[in-house]
Write a protein that holds these residues in place. Sequence first.
Motif, PDB file in Angstrom:
ATOM      1  N   ILE A 115     -10.198   4.990  -5.075  1.00 45.88           N
ATOM      2  CA  ILE A 115     -10.149   3.744  -3.965  1.00 45.88           C
ATOM      3  C   ILE A 115     -11.223   4.093  -2.765  1.00 45.88           C
ATOM      4  O   ILE A 115     -11.318   4.803  -2.210  1.00 45.88           O
ATOM      5  CB  ILE A 115      -8.731   3.560  -3.584  1.00 45.88           C
ATOM      6  CG1 ILE A 115      -7.864   3.270  -4.606  1.00 45.88           C
ATOM      7  CG2 ILE A 115      -8.646   2.426  -2.353  1.00 45.88           C
ATOM      8  CD1 ILE A 115      -6.404   3.694  -4.147  1.00 45.88           C
TER       9      ILE A 115
ATOM     10  N   LEU B 203      -2.893   2.617 -10.218  1.00 46.30           N
ATOM     11  CA  LEU B 203      -2.479   1.074  -9.545  1.00 46.30           C
ATOM     12  C   LEU B 203      -1.678   0.554 -10.674  1.00 46.30           C
ATOM     13  O   LEU B 203      -1.928   0.875 -12.054  1.00 46.30           O
ATOM     14  CB  LEU B 203      -3.520   0.436  -9.142  1.00 46.30           C
ATOM     15  CG  LEU B 203      -4.394   0.982  -8.181  1.00 46.30           C
ATOM     16  CD1 LEU B 203      -5.883   0.177  -8.079  1.00 46.30           C
ATOM     17  CD2 LEU B 203      -3.997   0.908  -6.826  1.00 46.30           C
TER      18      LEU B 203
ATOM     19  N   ILE C 203      -1.951   3.422  -2.144  1.00 49.65           N
ATOM     20  CA  ILE C 203      -3.111   2.689  -2.230  1.00 49.65           C
ATOM     21  C   ILE C 203      -4.051   2.963  -0.914  1.00 49.65           C
ATOM     22  O   ILE C 203      -4.018   1.988   0.211  1.00 49.65           O
ATOM     23  CB  ILE C 203      -2.861   1.123  -2.270  1.00 49.65           C
ATOM     24  CG1 ILE C 203      -2.104   0.895  -3.712  1.00 49.65           C
ATOM     25  CG2 ILE C 203      -4.266   0.427  -2.557  1.00 49.65           C
ATOM     26  CD1 ILE C 203      -2.084  -0.531  -4.066  1.00 49.65           C
TER      27      ILE C 203
ATOM     28  N   PRO D  95       0.994   1.045  -5.936  1.00 50.97           N
ATOM     29  CA  PRO D  95       0.509   2.350  -6.520  1.00 50.97           C
ATOM     30  C   PRO D  95       1.193   2.624  -7.747  1.00 50.97           C
ATOM     31  O   PRO D  95       2.502   2.220  -8.131  1.00 50.97           O
ATOM     32  CB  PRO D  95       1.161   3.289  -5.547  1.00 50.97           C
ATOM     33  CG  PRO D  95       1.529   2.649  -4.272  1.00 50.97           C
ATOM     34  CD  PRO D  95       1.772   1.442  -4.646  1.00 50.97           C
TER      35      PRO D  95
ATOM     36  N   ALA E  30       0.730  -1.203   0.193  1.00 51.45           N
ATOM     37  CA  ALA E  30      -0.090  -0.070  -0.020  1.00 51.45           C
ATOM     38  C   ALA E  30       0.949   1.211   0.119  1.00 51.45           C
ATOM     39  O   ALA E  30       0.373   2.571  -0.344  1.00 51.45           O
ATOM     40  CB  ALA E  30      -1.125  -0.040   1.234  1.00 51.45           C
TER      41      ALA E  30
ATOM     42  N   VAL F 193      -8.992  -4.273  -3.703  1.00 50.45           N
ATOM     43  CA  VAL F 193      -9.070  -2.873  -3.691  1.00 50.45           C
ATOM     44  C   VAL F 193     -10.520  -2.858  -4.263  1.00 50.45           C
ATOM     45  O   VAL F 193     -10.771  -3.268  -5.391  1.00 50.45           O
ATOM     46  CB  VAL F 193      -7.960  -2.323  -4.413  1.00 50.45           C
ATOM     47  CG1 VAL F 193      -8.186  -0.687  -4.588  1.00 50.45           C
ATOM     48  CG2 VAL F 193      -6.851  -2.509  -3.799  1.00 50.45           C
TER      49      VAL F 193
END
Length: 444
Positions: free
Chosen positions: A38, A374, A366, A66, A19, A31
């Motif tokens: 998100i 992502l 994240i 990410p 994350a 996710v």
Amino acid sequence: MTTTPEAIDLLIEARWIAAVAPDVVLKNHAVAIRDGRILAVLPGSEARQRYLPDQRVTLEDHVLIPGLVNLHTHAAMSLMRGMADDLPLHDWLQKRIWPAEAAHVSAQFVYDGTRLACAEMLKGGITCFNDMYFFPEAAATAAREYGMRATLGITTLEFPTTYASDADDYLNKGLAVREKLLNQPLINFCLAPHAPYTVSDGTFERVLTLSEQLNLPIHCHIHETRQEIEDGQRQNGLAPLERLHQLGLLGPSFIGVHAVHLSEGELQLLAETGSSIAHCPTSNLKLASGFAPVARMRQLGINVGLGTDGAASNNRLDLFGEMRLAALLAKGSTGDASVLPANEVLRMATLNGAIALGLGDEIGSITPGKAADLCAVSLGAIESKPCFDPVSHLVHVAGRECVTHVWVAGKCCVDHKTLHPADQNDLESTIALWQNRLEVRWEA
Ligand SMILES: CSC[C@H]1O[C@@H](n2cnc3c(O)ncnc32)[C@H](O)[C@@H]1O
Ligand SMILES: [Zn+2]
């Protein structure tokens, strides 16, 4: 008690999620994404009960990270890849690159070169780039076509080019493009004075005023070579970094690119002012400029992100390569194997870059509420096994060829290693045309 599942756009389940913020690796989590953001990060089993996704992606042997943030590039220079190798910076610029730019750079060049760069960067997991080049409107068009996030430089130089006639002309043109594109959600702007050796005090003062008025970062090459510092000292009686400080440029909005040669006092100055650094290790080594004291920067709390620089000096736009090199250089140059552990390097390539761009609340980790930028990295190949620590693998084992899926603001840009839109044929023939034009015999 049963509850009705909540409708969402996309559910991505992954074997691991790194994350970045918080600095954790979650196993068998998912996710949930709605409207490009998100919504939640939660165990896969819970996610399957709680959500009804329009689309579901299962990443069985992947780590989801990410999207990578390229904190410094000249995207359109991808058309000059490998055109001027084996030269130090000042010969490279003055004898090869600037003459080639004078002969070839146009809005069409920037559009085509930036398309090539976007294709390369997206396939390698980069979702956002901070660009410093001419004709930013053409770069914006290319980025938008690929669905990529970009911070475009309002570039300034004192000398005329095919793009603008003088420093004010560069700034006015850049500002007009910014005004025109204010409603583009993935396009941001920063001020991009090229370097202390090409920009006057008066222009830096105007750049600072604009940065304060418009709340824009300032992105500038600084202390890339010893020659730059010696020349600056001779011409102005002080080192370029000190000159910028006296002009008031250093601060949380300032992104110094390269920062290879710094005294302890200059490092302290960067830390005290809250400035950020874009570390570009491959470009610095290939141009034989040296390497930045990144371990000391981090020790002092300086925010350091990673950049590729342009493909004419790197020659790749590959942040996986930069992550590995940054980690190895920091360890090798300090003699301390504990510096720049993999989690810190991943943070440099994501959240630190986002923070430098003023996008730390929007991208770089994240985290629920942030945009769904992502990147899925497969660790299933034999050469990635065994895997005790997926973050270590991201830096020391995996390469950009392991990237399988990329999303920007929840929209899929790379699917099973294939770009969306998949207009590779048109792009390849366009690059071939540019290669013909650029193919000039340079005298040794
Ligand atoms: C004003 S547009 C950007 C300008 O910068 C040149 N450039 C590319 N790489 C570097 C580098 O590492 N140091 C200094 N200048 C660089 C590029 O060719 C454009 O002219
Ligand atoms: Zn550069």
